[in-house]
Design a protein around this motif. Structure first.
Motif, PDB file in Angstrom:
ATOM      1  N   ARG A 182     171.559  20.258  57.181  1.00  0.00           N
ATOM      2  CA  ARG A 182     170.804  21.472  56.852  1.00  0.00           C
ATOM      3  C   ARG A 182     171.748  22.668  56.943  1.00  0.00           C
ATOM      4  O   ARG A 182     172.659  22.665  57.777  1.00  0.00           O
ATOM      5  CB  ARG A 182     169.649  21.708  57.837  1.00  0.00           C
ATOM      6  CG  ARG A 182     168.540  20.688  57.754  1.00  0.00           C
ATOM      7  CD  ARG A 182     167.399  21.024  58.718  1.00  0.00           C
ATOM      8  NE  ARG A 182     166.333  20.034  58.642  1.00  0.00           N
ATOM      9  CZ  ARG A 182     166.260  18.937  59.393  1.00  0.00           C
ATOM     10  NH1 ARG A 182     167.195  18.697  60.308  1.00  0.00           N
ATOM     11  NH2 ARG A 182     165.258  18.087  59.248  1.00  0.00           N
ATOM     12  N   GLY A 184     172.636  26.768  57.676  1.00  0.00           N
ATOM     13  CA  GLY A 184     172.232  27.731  58.709  1.00  0.00           C
ATOM     14  C   GLY A 184     173.206  27.792  59.876  1.00  0.00           C
ATOM     15  O   GLY A 184     173.173  28.720  60.676  1.00  0.00           O
ATOM     16  N   THR A 188     170.625  27.280  62.803  1.00  0.00           N
ATOM     17  CA  THR A 188     169.772  26.103  62.639  1.00  0.00           C
ATOM     18  C   THR A 188     169.899  25.157  63.830  1.00  0.00           C
ATOM     19  O   THR A 188     168.901  24.717  64.392  1.00  0.00           O
ATOM     20  CB  THR A 188     170.165  25.356  61.335  1.00  0.00           C
ATOM     21  OG1 THR A 188     169.935  26.234  60.248  1.00  0.00           O
ATOM     22  CG2 THR A 188     169.362  24.082  61.147  1.00  0.00           C
ATOM     23  N   TYR A 189     171.147  24.844  64.224  1.00  0.00           N
ATOM     24  CA  TYR A 189     171.333  23.779  65.210  1.00  0.00           C
ATOM     25  C   TYR A 189     171.813  24.231  66.589  1.00  0.00           C
ATOM     26  O   TYR A 189     171.904  23.419  67.495  1.00  0.00           O
ATOM     27  CB  TYR A 189     172.299  22.731  64.651  1.00  0.00           C
ATOM     28  CG  TYR A 189     171.631  21.824  63.639  1.00  0.00           C
ATOM     29  CD1 TYR A 189     170.376  21.280  63.893  1.00  0.00           C
ATOM     30  CD2 TYR A 189     172.243  21.510  62.431  1.00  0.00           C
ATOM     31  CE1 TYR A 189     169.753  20.446  62.982  1.00  0.00           C
ATOM     32  CE2 TYR A 189     171.624  20.664  61.506  1.00  0.00           C
ATOM     33  CZ  TYR A 189     170.379  20.147  61.796  1.00  0.00           C
ATOM     34  OH  TYR A 189     169.754  19.318  60.901  1.00  0.00           O
ATOM     35  N   LYS A 198     162.632  27.847  63.371  1.00  0.00           N
ATOM     36  CA  LYS A 198     163.456  27.260  62.315  1.00  0.00           C
ATOM     37  C   LYS A 198     162.959  27.565  60.904  1.00  0.00           C
ATOM     38  O   LYS A 198     163.758  27.630  59.966  1.00  0.00           O
ATOM     39  CB  LYS A 198     163.588  25.746  62.534  1.00  0.00           C
ATOM     40  CG  LYS A 198     164.237  25.395  63.856  1.00  0.00           C
ATOM     41  CD  LYS A 198     165.633  26.021  63.980  1.00  0.00           C
ATOM     42  CE  LYS A 198     165.945  26.439  65.394  1.00  0.00           C
ATOM     43  NZ  LYS A 198     167.190  27.151  65.544  1.00  0.00           N
ATOM     44  N   VAL A 201     164.799  30.413  59.307  1.00  0.00           N
ATOM     45  CA  VAL A 201     166.123  30.125  58.742  1.00  0.00           C
ATOM     46  C   VAL A 201     165.968  29.317  57.449  1.00  0.00           C
ATOM     47  O   VAL A 201     166.620  29.609  56.434  1.00  0.00           O
ATOM     48  CB  VAL A 201     166.986  29.337  59.770  1.00  0.00           C
ATOM     49  CG1 VAL A 201     168.391  29.114  59.223  1.00  0.00           C
ATOM     50  CG2 VAL A 201     167.054  30.074  61.101  1.00  0.00           C
ATOM     51  N   LEU A 202     165.062  28.331  57.467  1.00  0.00           N
ATOM     52  CA  LEU A 202     164.912  27.460  56.293  1.00  0.00           C
ATOM     53  C   LEU A 202     164.458  28.238  55.058  1.00  0.00           C
ATOM     54  O   LEU A 202     164.889  27.952  53.948  1.00  0.00           O
ATOM     55  CB  LEU A 202     163.925  26.327  56.590  1.00  0.00           C
ATOM     56  CG  LEU A 202     164.371  25.293  57.635  1.00  0.00           C
ATOM     57  CD1 LEU A 202     163.400  24.124  57.668  1.00  0.00           C
ATOM     58  CD2 LEU A 202     165.783  24.794  57.378  1.00  0.00           C
ATOM     59  N   ASN A 205     167.463  29.736  53.566  1.00  0.00           N
ATOM     60  CA  ASN A 205     168.281  28.742  52.857  1.00  0.00           C
ATOM     61  C   ASN A 205     167.693  28.478  51.475  1.00  0.00           C
ATOM     62  O   ASN A 205     168.395  28.390  50.480  1.00  0.00           O
ATOM     63  CB  ASN A 205     168.344  27.420  53.637  1.00  0.00           C
ATOM     64  CG  ASN A 205     169.043  27.581  54.982  1.00  0.00           C
ATOM     65  OD1 ASN A 205     169.708  28.579  55.220  1.00  0.00           O
ATOM     66  ND2 ASN A 205     168.887  26.599  55.860  1.00  0.00           N
ATOM     67  N   ASN A 270     167.239  20.732  68.836  1.00  0.00           N
ATOM     68  CA  ASN A 270     166.813  21.364  67.584  1.00  0.00           C
ATOM     69  C   ASN A 270     166.433  20.321  66.539  1.00  0.00           C
ATOM     70  O   ASN A 270     165.490  20.510  65.770  1.00  0.00           O
ATOM     71  CB  ASN A 270     167.913  22.290  67.050  1.00  0.00           C
ATOM     72  CG  ASN A 270     167.871  23.653  67.729  1.00  0.00           C
ATOM     73  OD1 ASN A 270     166.807  24.259  67.836  1.00  0.00           O
ATOM     74  ND2 ASN A 270     168.997  24.124  68.215  1.00  0.00           N
ATOM     75  N   PHE A 274     162.838  19.640  64.583  1.00  0.00           N
ATOM     76  CA  PHE A 274     162.631  19.447  63.135  1.00  0.00           C
ATOM     77  C   PHE A 274     161.846  18.169  62.845  1.00  0.00           C
ATOM     78  O   PHE A 274     161.512  17.893  61.699  1.00  0.00           O
ATOM     79  CB  PHE A 274     163.988  19.322  62.418  1.00  0.00           C
ATOM     80  CG  PHE A 274     164.623  20.633  62.079  1.00  0.00           C
ATOM     81  CD1 PHE A 274     164.046  21.479  61.145  1.00  0.00           C
ATOM     82  CD2 PHE A 274     165.814  21.026  62.670  1.00  0.00           C
ATOM     83  CE1 PHE A 274     164.650  22.688  60.810  1.00  0.00           C
ATOM     84  CE2 PHE A 274     166.420  22.228  62.347  1.00  0.00           C
ATOM     85  CZ  PHE A 274     165.832  23.060  61.415  1.00  0.00           C
TER      86      PHE A 274
END
Ligand code: FAD
Ligand code: SF4
Length: 494
Positions: A182, A184, A188-189, A198, A201-202, A205, A270, A274
């Motif tokens: 993914r 970010g 993200t992570y 999250k 951020v997604l 993206n 993280n 998800f």
């Protein structure tokens, strides 16, 4: 909506959006602050004194036009506030959530200096852009004119993505490569959902994808594709790979089972957030549930680890830091949040050694993990005092002889900071110069490295830093890449 007057700081006290109770928020990974109600955002924005020399703006790495978007928010002109805010920032709602405002914009607010409490700049910034998303004002980029030149960006963290966004706006063809599944980067992570959910951020993206940025994920440059191949494919290359090598400890049983790196622990958590399958979490190695957890470090990564462990259902969570509260690098706001959630800080303490499980004379080796290493059972804690200041002016911790004790532990998380990997060697690149710390040497203004047409931004240049600085670098590098490819100079002199 009634228009708010400005300068209300004398009569309107500073107010942050409500925080969920510690008991409630410790049960999940959702953000801890609720959203401002519209009237409250306008009221808080109206506290701004519209001073002639806005120190908040000069101390924001992006030089955001803060007084203007505060005034527009106070006047209920939110769409205009959003347009002003996004003109200088690629991810305003992310910065509003996770910038250490107390050290940047808010820490330098003039009414804070005069004792009235800073304007809640970050919370208003978040509110403006969250509203813009809800209202459908945030739209994919459609460049006025497409260009043929292509840029390869290695690393989909905030530095790489900010550059990708600006380069697409200019009409360039952009491909972003990342070793993760993914985009970010640490947004993200690394950073947990309780600071930055999250979805936030997604959706960014996805917006970049919808704007025509091509993502090549699960692609580890140096392994799956060579750096030279990427250079051969693109007219310019941007390196934005961050820093991931963990600083380590040299002591007895440093590699015992149950001693883990913060980045592995947070990445696993993280991924679980998800809904991914994470074997190292399932088998307990990277899961704090039911354990006595000791986190070593006093920075923001350590704060993220202790609070993650609480949410995973740890039996107890202790944070060891060798200096005291006043001298820790992490944000005081995060320490307070962690304490409210049940974390115990053990100040002026450093680990001396790790030991396996010993009962009476039982040998350490009796409790071994699959690799045959002893399983962590306790941390030998050395007590420290603060001595004379070192060259940086900070007081150095000194050992207090004979004050050691053993703290039982089932999981020890090392959060001691990050260093750059040796990119020139890993990637087999001749001529890519690095500093003595291993960070890539790049011009501060143009971000060009020692190889013409190769640029670098973010943590891989600065060392471990902040999202907002990576965004600034990425946006500046986009201008510089444009100049390199077109021969036109667009870089604003600072
Ligand atoms: C736990 C933690 C919490 C943090 N909290 C905050 C915070 O609250 N506020 C804040 O402002 N900052 C915070 N930071 C710092 C911030 O996240 C970083 O400064 C920022 O993300 C740096 O951006 P970057 O784009 O340089 O690198 P990164 O975000 O690290 O992104 C680099 C990307 O490059 C990819 N990559 C690396 N090598 C390769 C390769 N060989 N091939 C392909 N891809 C590669 C990585 O997979 C990654 O996606 C935190 C950091 C950590 C670790
Ligand atoms: S980007 Fe960060 S420093 Fe700048 S105004 Fe927003 S919260 Fe403050």
């Amino acid at each position: 909506m009634a228009t708010q007057k400005m300068l209300t700081f004398v009569s309107t006290p500073r107010e942050m959006p409500a925080k969920r109770s510690a008991a409630e928020r410790s049960e999940d990974f959702h953000e801890i602050y609720r959203e401002f109600a519209t009237q409250k955002a306008a009221e808080q924005a109206s506290r701004c004194s519209q001073c002639g020399v806005p120190y908040c703006q000069s101390h924001c790495p992006l030089h955001n036009n803060i007084p203007d978007w505060l005034r527009l928010t106070a006047e209920g002109r939110l769409e205009e506030a959003y347009r002003v805010s996004q003109a200088t920032n690629t991810f305003p709602e992310i910065c509003g959530r996770i910038c250490p405002q107390d050290r940047l914009c808010e820490g330098n607010c003039v009414i804070e200096q005069s004792g009235h409490g800073t304007v809640t700049i970050g919370a208003v910034e978040k509110y403006i852009t969250d509203t813009a998303w809800d209202k459908g004002w945030v739209l994919p980029t459609t460049p006025a004119q497409e260009r043929t030149e292509s840029i390869g960006i290695i690393g989909a963290g905030p530095g790489g993505l900010a550059a990708a966004d600006m380069l697409r706006k200019k009409g360039f063809q952009v491909t972003v490569y990342d070793r993760y599944d993914r985009a970010g980067g640490l947004m993200t992570y690394g950073i947990p959902g309780f600071k930055l959910e999250k979805d936030i951020v997604l959706r960014r993206n996805k917006l970049l994808e919808d704007s025509g940025v091509e993502f090549v994920l699960n692609c580890n440059v140096g392994e799956d594709v060579s750096f030279d191949a990427i250079r051969g494919k693109h007219d310019a290359v941007l390196i934005a790979t961050g820093v991931y090598k963990t600083r380590d400890l040299e002591m007895d049983n440093a590699d015992a089972g149950g001693v883990v790196r913060a980045i592995d622990y947070l990445t696993a958590s993280n991924k679980v957030d998800f809904g991914d399958e994470v074997p190292d979490y399932e088998d307990g190695e990277l899961n704090a549930n039911g354990k006595r957890v000791v986190v070593i470090g006093g920075g923001d990564t350590a704060m993220d680890c202790v609070r993650t462990a609480i949410r995973q259902g740890a039996q107890s969570v202790k944070c060891l830091y060798r200096r005291d509260r006043a001298n820790m690098p992490g944000s005081q706001r995060e320490v307070q949040n962690a304490e409210e959630e049940g974390v115990e800080f053990v100040w002026l303490s450093a680990p001396g050694a790790f030991a396996g499980h010993v009962t009476g004379d039982m040998a350490v080796a009796q409790e071994t993990d699959v690799a045959g290493l002893p399983q962590i059972a306790s941390v030998r804690i050395q007590k420290m005092r603060l001595g004379a200041p070192d060259v940086s002016g900070r007081q150095s911790p000194e050992l207090i002889e004979g004050a050691d004790y053993d703290e039982p532990a089932d999981l020890v998380i090392k959060a001691l900071g990050f260093e750059p990997e040796e990119l020139p060697r890993l990637w087999g690149v001749d001529g890519l110069e690095v500093t003595r710390w291993g960070t890539i040497k790049a011009n501060f203004q143009t971000h060009q490295t020692s190889i013409p047409g190769v640029f670098a931004v973010g943590d891989i240049v600065r060392g471990a830093s902040l999202v907002v600085w990576a965004i600034r670098d990425g946006r500046e590098a986009a201008d510089s890449i444009e100049s390199f490819l077109t021969g036109e100079t667009r870089i604003a002199a600072e």
